[in-house]
Scaffold this motif. Structure first.
Motif, PDB file in Angstrom:
ATOM      1  N   ASN A   1     -13.727 -12.115  -3.116  1.00 58.50           N
ATOM      2  CA  ASN A   1     -12.602 -11.265  -2.758  1.00 58.50           C
ATOM      3  C   ASN A   1     -11.790 -12.006  -1.704  1.00 58.50           C
ATOM      4  O   ASN A   1     -12.050 -11.908  -0.526  1.00 58.50           O
ATOM      5  CB  ASN A   1     -13.122  -9.924  -2.232  1.00 58.50           C
ATOM      6  N   THR A   2     -10.794 -12.744  -2.146  1.00 51.17           N
ATOM      7  CA  THR A   2     -10.041 -13.580  -1.215  1.00 51.17           C
ATOM      8  C   THR A   2      -8.644 -13.061  -0.928  1.00 51.17           C
ATOM      9  O   THR A   2      -8.033 -13.476   0.032  1.00 51.17           O
ATOM     10  CB  THR A   2      -9.921 -15.020  -1.766  1.00 51.17           C
ATOM     11  N   GLN A   3      -8.126 -12.163  -1.751  1.00 50.59           N
ATOM     12  CA  GLN A   3      -6.760 -11.703  -1.591  1.00 50.59           C
ATOM     13  C   GLN A   3      -6.722 -10.192  -1.404  1.00 50.59           C
ATOM     14  O   GLN A   3      -7.212  -9.450  -2.238  1.00 50.59           O
ATOM     15  CB  GLN A   3      -5.941 -12.044  -2.845  1.00 50.59           C
ATOM     16  N   VAL A   4      -6.139  -9.746  -0.325  1.00 47.48           N
ATOM     17  CA  VAL A   4      -5.877  -8.325  -0.120  1.00 47.48           C
ATOM     18  C   VAL A   4      -4.368  -8.166  -0.028  1.00 47.48           C
ATOM     19  O   VAL A   4      -3.720  -8.819   0.782  1.00 47.48           O
ATOM     20  CB  VAL A   4      -6.559  -7.799   1.171  1.00 47.48           C
ATOM     21  N   ASP A   5      -3.830  -7.324  -0.902  1.00 45.97           N
ATOM     22  CA  ASP A   5      -2.393  -7.077  -0.933  1.00 45.97           C
ATOM     23  C   ASP A   5      -2.089  -5.895  -0.012  1.00 45.97           C
ATOM     24  O   ASP A   5      -2.151  -4.747  -0.418  1.00 45.97           O
ATOM     25  CB  ASP A   5      -1.959  -6.782  -2.370  1.00 45.97           C
ATOM     26  N   THR A   6      -1.751  -6.205   1.247  1.00 45.10           N
ATOM     27  CA  THR A   6      -1.477  -5.139   2.222  1.00 45.10           C
ATOM     28  C   THR A   6      -0.083  -4.551   2.068  1.00 45.10           C
ATOM     29  O   THR A   6       0.256  -3.588   2.750  1.00 45.10           O
ATOM     30  CB  THR A   6      -1.663  -5.669   3.658  1.00 45.10           C
ATOM     31  N   SER A   7       0.712  -5.092   1.148  1.00 43.89           N
ATOM     32  CA  SER A   7       2.070  -4.578   0.960  1.00 43.89           C
ATOM     33  C   SER A   7       2.100  -3.278   0.155  1.00 43.89           C
ATOM     34  O   SER A   7       3.127  -2.617   0.092  1.00 43.89           O
ATOM     35  CB  SER A   7       2.946  -5.626   0.273  1.00 43.89           C
ATOM     36  N   ARG A   8       0.991  -2.929  -0.471  1.00 43.38           N
ATOM     37  CA  ARG A   8       0.955  -1.669  -1.214  1.00 43.38           C
ATOM     38  C   ARG A   8      -0.399  -0.984  -1.060  1.00 43.38           C
ATOM     39  O   ARG A   8      -1.403  -1.609  -0.743  1.00 43.38           O
ATOM     40  CB  ARG A   8       1.306  -1.870  -2.686  1.00 43.38           C
ATOM     41  N   THR A   9      -0.379   0.303  -1.307  1.00 48.84           N
ATOM     42  CA  THR A   9      -1.571   1.134  -1.179  1.00 48.84           C
ATOM     43  C   THR A   9      -1.769   1.910  -2.475  1.00 48.84           C
ATOM     44  O   THR A   9      -0.812   2.434  -3.036  1.00 48.84           O
ATOM     45  CB  THR A   9      -1.417   2.126  -0.011  1.00 48.84           C
ATOM     46  N   ILE A  10      -3.013   1.962  -2.927  1.00 44.75           N
ATOM     47  CA  ILE A  10      -3.371   2.704  -4.131  1.00 44.75           C
ATOM     48  C   ILE A  10      -4.237   3.889  -3.698  1.00 44.75           C
ATOM     49  O   ILE A  10      -5.163   3.729  -2.908  1.00 44.75           O
ATOM     50  CB  ILE A  10      -4.184   1.826  -5.116  1.00 44.75           C
ATOM     51  N   THR A  11      -3.930   5.057  -4.222  1.00 46.86           N
ATOM     52  CA  THR A  11      -4.781   6.224  -3.989  1.00 46.86           C
ATOM     53  C   THR A  11      -5.813   6.269  -5.103  1.00 46.86           C
ATOM     54  O   THR A  11      -5.458   6.265  -6.283  1.00 46.86           O
ATOM     55  CB  THR A  11      -3.958   7.527  -4.007  1.00 46.86           C
TER      56      THR A  11
END
Length: 184
Positions: free
Chosen positions: A60-70
């Motif tokens: 798990n190397t990439q976290v996309d902090t620009s969006r949020t999923i519910t």
């Protein structure tokens, strides 16, 4: 042979054939579940309950902090137990590890073998919902009146289409053997 003994002989033949057919039908019904599992394993149809082996390779190397999923959690019980998630929903960023716990309580005075099958909404989210640990990977045995907390560790693949804002993870928990376990 007189007419009566010939009729009895034919009746015995028909009865014998019916017994053989009934035994074959029972045998086929008994073998159906293992055959179904094997066919699904070979064809890859039931991939929803398989562990995501690619996670170990890629990590798990990439976290996309620009969006949020519910992520909403749902539970359906098809048997003699109570089954529910400990929380109704959570917000996660794509690529972020998350964990949810489901609780199950066997309300019977006998052991029960059960299995959980997941489903996802929208359907396109299924390919992007990556489970690292899940109680759905194997059968669960619940002792008489036993309560268990079972976790799901997951992340949402950042390749999830941007228009998907909510994913529902739903489990149906059902008894494997209709006879259950042995009475206590």
């Amino acid at each position: 042979m007189d007419k009566g003994s010939e009729t009895r002989h034919l009746n015995k033949q028909v009865l014998g054939k019916l017994v053989v057919v009934a035994v074959l039908m029972f045998g086929f019904g008994y073998a159906l579940v293992p055959m179904y599992k094997k066919i699904c394993e070979i064809t890859g149809i039931n991939v929803l309950t398989q562990k995501d082996e690619t996670v170990k390779e890629t990590g798990n190397t990439q976290v996309d902090t620009s969006r949020t999923i519910t992520v909403e959690f749902d539970a359906n019980a098809q048997g003699p137990w109570r089954f529910r998630p400990t929380k109704g929903s959570m917000e996660v960023h794509p690529g972020q590890m998350a964990e949810v716990v489901y609780e199950v309580v066997n309300t019977q005075s006998r052991s029960i073998d059960a299995q959980a099958i997941p489903s996802y909404a929208p359907q396109q989210a299924a390919a992007h919902f990556k489970k690292l640990e899940c109680f759905c990977f194997k059968q669960q045995t619940l002792g008489p009146n036993e309560a268990k907390q079972m976790q799901v560790v997951f992340y949402i693949d950042p390749a999830l289409p941007k228009d998907v804002k909510t994913i529902t993870l739903s489990y149906t928990f059902f008894e494997i053997n209709g006879s259950g376990g042995k009475a206590s």
